[in-house]
Write an enzyme that holds these catalytic residues in place. Structure first.
Site, mmCIF file in Angstrom:
data_model
loop_
_atom_site.group_PDB
_atom_site.id
_atom_site.type_symbol
_atom_site.label_atom_id
_atom_site.label_comp_id
_atom_site.label_asym_id
_atom_site.label_seq_id
_atom_site.Cartn_x
_atom_site.Cartn_y
_atom_site.Cartn_z
ATOM 1 N N ASP A 65 31.203 -29.347 -4.522
ATOM 2 C CA ASP A 65 30.851 -28.376 -5.570
ATOM 3 C C ASP A 65 31.499 -27.007 -5.394
ATOM 4 O O ASP A 65 31.585 -26.238 -6.352
ATOM 5 C CB ASP A 65 29.330 -28.193 -5.620
ATOM 6 C CG ASP A 65 28.610 -29.452 -6.061
ATOM 7 O OD1 ASP A 65 29.266 -30.335 -6.636
ATOM 8 O OD2 ASP A 65 27.392 -29.549 -5.822
ATOM 9 N N CYS A 94 -1.305 -3.326 7.058
ATOM 10 C CA CYS A 94 -0.636 -3.391 8.363
ATOM 11 C C CYS A 94 -1.033 -2.201 9.239
ATOM 12 O O CYS A 94 -1.329 -1.110 8.755
ATOM 13 C CB CYS A 94 0.877 -3.450 8.195
ATOM 14 S SG CYS A 94 1.614 -1.956 7.518
ATOM 15 N N CYS A 129 0.316 1.054 7.097
ATOM 16 C CA CYS A 129 -0.427 1.279 5.851
ATOM 17 C C CYS A 129 -1.791 1.909 6.141
ATOM 18 O O CYS A 129 -2.314 2.677 5.323
ATOM 19 C CB CYS A 129 -0.604 -0.039 5.100
ATOM 20 S SG CYS A 129 0.961 -0.741 4.527
ATOM 21 N N THR A 182 28.258 -31.096 0.183
ATOM 22 C CA THR A 182 27.988 -30.383 -1.068
ATOM 23 C C THR A 182 28.968 -29.235 -1.256
ATOM 24 O O THR A 182 29.466 -28.994 -2.360
ATOM 25 C CB THR A 182 26.541 -29.848 -1.073
ATOM 26 O OG1 THR A 182 25.634 -30.946 -1.036
ATOM 27 C CG2 THR A 182 26.274 -29.023 -2.328
ATOM 28 N N ARG A 186 16.267 -18.786 -5.467
ATOM 29 C CA ARG A 186 17.073 -18.209 -4.390
ATOM 30 C C ARG A 186 16.626 -16.780 -4.075
ATOM 31 O O ARG A 186 16.617 -16.367 -2.917
ATOM 32 C CB ARG A 186 18.555 -18.210 -4.785
ATOM 33 C CG ARG A 186 19.183 -19.589 -4.840
ATOM 34 C CD ARG A 186 20.630 -19.505 -5.316
ATOM 35 N NE ARG A 186 21.200 -20.837 -5.506
ATOM 36 C CZ ARG A 186 22.393 -21.064 -6.019
ATOM 37 N NH1 ARG A 186 23.150 -20.046 -6.406
ATOM 38 N NH2 ARG A 186 22.833 -22.302 -6.158
ATOM 39 N N ALA A 227 18.123 -31.874 -8.145
ATOM 40 C CA ALA A 227 18.433 -32.131 -9.550
ATOM 41 C C ALA A 227 18.838 -33.601 -9.676
ATOM 42 O O ALA A 227 19.666 -34.086 -8.905
ATOM 43 C CB ALA A 227 19.570 -31.226 -10.017
ATOM 44 N N GLU A 265 0.839 -1.202 0.000
ATOM 45 C CA GLU A 265 0.000 0.000 0.000
ATOM 46 C C GLU A 265 0.875 1.253 0.000
ATOM 47 O O GLU A 265 0.573 2.236 -0.697
ATOM 48 C CB GLU A 265 -0.896 0.015 1.239
ATOM 49 C CG GLU A 265 -1.914 -1.105 1.287
ATOM 50 C CD GLU A 265 -1.403 -2.344 1.994
ATOM 51 O OE1 GLU A 265 -2.207 -3.038 2.619
ATOM 52 O OE2 GLU A 265 -0.191 -2.637 1.898
#
Length: 237
Positions: free
Chosen positions: A151, A25, A34, A147, A135, A104, A2
């Protein structure tokens, strides 16, 4: 929302209607309430879909606005918007946060290339781009030290214009195996990073904290793994 809608409007909003998904709010946060904005601009009608589960606002906007002779209507497209806000609602009402799983896998159901001498992506540019978008609209991203070791990822959002939306990185590292030279530890002053561990290694913990990493000693479950319930409840805070 708003606040932005009102501030960017180039017309006189007196006697106008405003449609929003979440109850306006009634408390101070990043902006003033708001409800104050709506009253100040003399908006006549307010339509919203679902009540805000935040205790600072829940049910208050109707009372505040009605006292100023502003008509308030709730429930418009309630089913669809409730689904849209399911993660926010769970975050506000439950001990545990809303969790999304990203996995994956290749056609033969492997998640990594077993041939160490032949590195090959099992995803493509489109799916990896989708991951960066995911993300950008999540508060945190959780992974394991294995990981990170295999990686050596950054786990940031690298879509142009959305870099500042990178999530907090959470690493499960029971035995504090993570290398201090890992890419993910190079920018902890910019991107908040948490490590949950069970091993007590004061020297390494001190070095990690020197890199602006927050560390949390974590109890183990019956299987000898880090207690994920503890991790999630701590991460939610």
């Amino acid at each position: 929302a708003e606040h932005n809608a009102i501030n960017f409007s180039k017309i006189n909003l007196k006697n106008s209607y405003i449609y929003v998904t979440l109850e306006p709010c009634a408390h101070f946060g990043h902006t003033s309430p708001c409800t104050d904005k709506i009253i100040k601009k003399k908006i006549r009608n307010v339509f919203f879909s679902v009540e805000d589960p935040d205790k600072r606002t829940y049910g208050k906007s109707m009372e505040i606005l009605s006292k100023k002779n502003i008509k308030v209507n709730k429930g418009i497209l309630k089913k669809d918007i409730s689904n849209f806000y399911r993660s926010y609602t769970k975050f506000k009402n439950d001990y545990l946060p809303f969790v999304t799983c990203k996995l994956a896998a290749s056609k033969d159901y492997f998640t990594i290339n077993k041939n160490k001498n032949k590195k090959k992506w099992i995803t493509n540019d489109l799916s990896r781009g989708r991951v960066h978008l995911m993300r950008s609209n999540h508060d945190c991203i959780l992974t394991s030290s294995n990981t990170v070791i295999i990686d050596n990822p950054l786990l940031t959002c690298r879509i142009k214009g959305l870099e500042k939306t990178s999530p907090t990185r959470i690493i499960l590292d029971r035995d504090l195996k993570i290398s201090l030279n890992s890419k993910i530890l190079k920018n902890c002053n910019i991107h908040k990073t948490l490590i949950f561990h069970n091993k007590v290694d004061r020297k390494k913990i001190s070095l990690l904290r020197g890199l602006k990493v927050k560390t949390f000693f974590t109890p183990l479950n019956e299987q000898g793994k880090l207690n994920i319930f503890y991790v999630l409840t701590k991460a939610k805070k």
